[in-house]
Motif scaffolding. Structure first.
Motif, PDB file in Angstrom:
ATOM      1  N   UNK A  92       0.789  -1.369   0.350  1.00  0.00           N
ATOM      2  CA  UNK A  92       0.068  -0.342  -0.046  1.00  0.00           C
ATOM      3  C   UNK A  92       0.646   1.415  -0.308  1.00  0.00           C
ATOM      4  N   UNK A  93       0.527   2.110  -1.011  1.00  0.00           N
ATOM      5  CA  UNK A  93       1.447   3.519  -0.977  1.00  0.00           C
ATOM      6  C   UNK A  93       0.667   3.764   0.224  1.00  0.00           C
ATOM      7  N   UNK A 122       3.558  11.398   0.868  1.00  0.00           N
ATOM      8  CA  UNK A 122       4.776  11.582   0.125  1.00  0.00           C
ATOM      9  C   UNK A 122       5.173  12.875  -0.256  1.00  0.00           C
ATOM     10  N   UNK A 123       4.328  13.977   0.216  1.00  0.00           N
ATOM     11  CA  UNK A 123       5.409  15.395   0.343  1.00  0.00           C
ATOM     12  C   UNK A 123       5.617  15.744   1.275  1.00  0.00           C
ATOM     13  N   UNK A 124       5.020  15.740   1.995  1.00  0.00           N
ATOM     14  CA  UNK A 124       5.331  16.104   3.254  1.00  0.00           C
ATOM     15  C   UNK A 124       6.175  15.410   3.817  1.00  0.00           C
ATOM     16  N   UNK A 137       7.236   9.227  -4.547  1.00  0.00           N
ATOM     17  CA  UNK A 137       8.034   8.773  -3.611  1.00  0.00           C
ATOM     18  C   UNK A 137       9.251   7.919  -3.862  1.00  0.00           C
ATOM     19  N   UNK A 138       9.876   8.240  -5.035  1.00  0.00           N
ATOM     20  CA  UNK A 138      11.567   8.099  -5.519  1.00  0.00           C
ATOM     21  C   UNK A 138      12.106   8.848  -4.767  1.00  0.00           C
ATOM     22  N   UNK A 139      12.241  10.406  -4.787  1.00  0.00           N
ATOM     23  CA  UNK A 139      12.312  11.207  -3.657  1.00  0.00           C
ATOM     24  C   UNK A 139      12.421  11.313  -2.412  1.00  0.00           C
TER      25      UNK A 139
END
Length: 258
Positions: free
Chosen positions: A2-3, A9-11, A124-126
């Motif tokens: 589950x992502x 992700x931004x936070x 997600x990658x960053x």
């Protein structure tokens, strides 16, 4: 799997970058990074800041192919002589990337080097790029490193996905991760459900979240399991336990790169 969600992700990108910056305070920016010996701590910081800015340019322009690094604005970064300026530069790049990702949303079509051609890939990658390089920075600066369980588990998930993609794409080292009848179990001792089973087959490897007996098991706190699996902590560290065929774990770690 589950992502964590696009806003999460931004936070987290901002939070991990802030923690990275905190590791720089009072550190010797000329010190060699033990886990990336080709870089000093200052060069590691500039590498991460450039990665943030490169991803931001891709998402902002809705690029359909890789953006040449030389076309990314403000990618050089200040010199090591001004640690505060270097930290500010890193933070500003992450803030710009987070804002661009929020504006785009996760489903905007953009170029990536993976199968997922969406802006959400870069969010997600960053985050995980920043997590792992924060481990490098913390080790170099001699400060503690820890990651929240949901982020650490997702970092391991993503790394397994990257390695599977590398294997499918013909990466030479990843191609060796095969051989039916062998398996690796990752077991976090401090986070419920943070367990993985990697199974080797004749054509490659597969993985899933599971608690099952394996050829070799790597056990320990989740942050430490993450660091071993990303080759930021030796498998022989007293912070983790290896049960079973240690040579198989070493075989994996030697080839698990991309």
């Amino acid at each position: 799997m589950t992502l964590l969600g696009h806003d999460h992700y931004c936070d987290e990108l901002l939070r991990q970058t802030e923690l990275f910056g905190a590791a720089l305070a009072g550190a010797d920016l000329a010190a060699t990074v033990p886990t990336c010996p080709e870089w000093s701590l200052g060069e590691l910081t500039r590498h991460l800041g450039r990665a943030h800015r490169w991803a931001e340019a891709i998402v902002r322009t809705k690029a359909t192919e890789a953006v040449p690094p030389g076309q990314v604005p403000d990618s050089a970064g200040p010199a090591d002589e001004d640690p505060e300026a270097l930290g500010d530069w890193l933070a500003s790049g992450a803030a710009r990337l987070a804002a661009t990702l929020r504006a785009a949303g996760p489903d905007t079509v953009v170029w990536t080097w993976a199968a997922d051609q969406r802006a959400g890939f870069w969010a997600r990658r960053m985050v995980h790029e920043t997590v792992v390089h924060r481990a490098d920075a913390a080790l170099t600066a001699g400060v503690p490193f820890d990651v929240d369980a949901d982020v650490a588990a997702d970092t391991i998930d993503e790394w397994l996905e990257i390695l599977a993609f590398a294997q499918a794409s013909g990466d030479k080292d990843a191609a060796d991760l095969r051989g039916a009848g062998r398996s690796i179990h990752l077991h976090a001792t401090d986070a419920a459900g943070a367990e993985w089973l990697v199974e080797f087959g004749d054509d490659g490897f597969s993985w899933r979240r599971a608690h099952e007996k394996a050829t070799v098991a790597l056990r320990g706190p989740l942050t430490d399991v993450l660091q071993v699996f990303y080759r930021r902590l030796p498998a022989g560290s007293d912070r983790v336990e290896v049960l079973g065929d240690r040579e198989l774990l070493d075989f994996w770690l030697e080839r698990a790169s991309f």
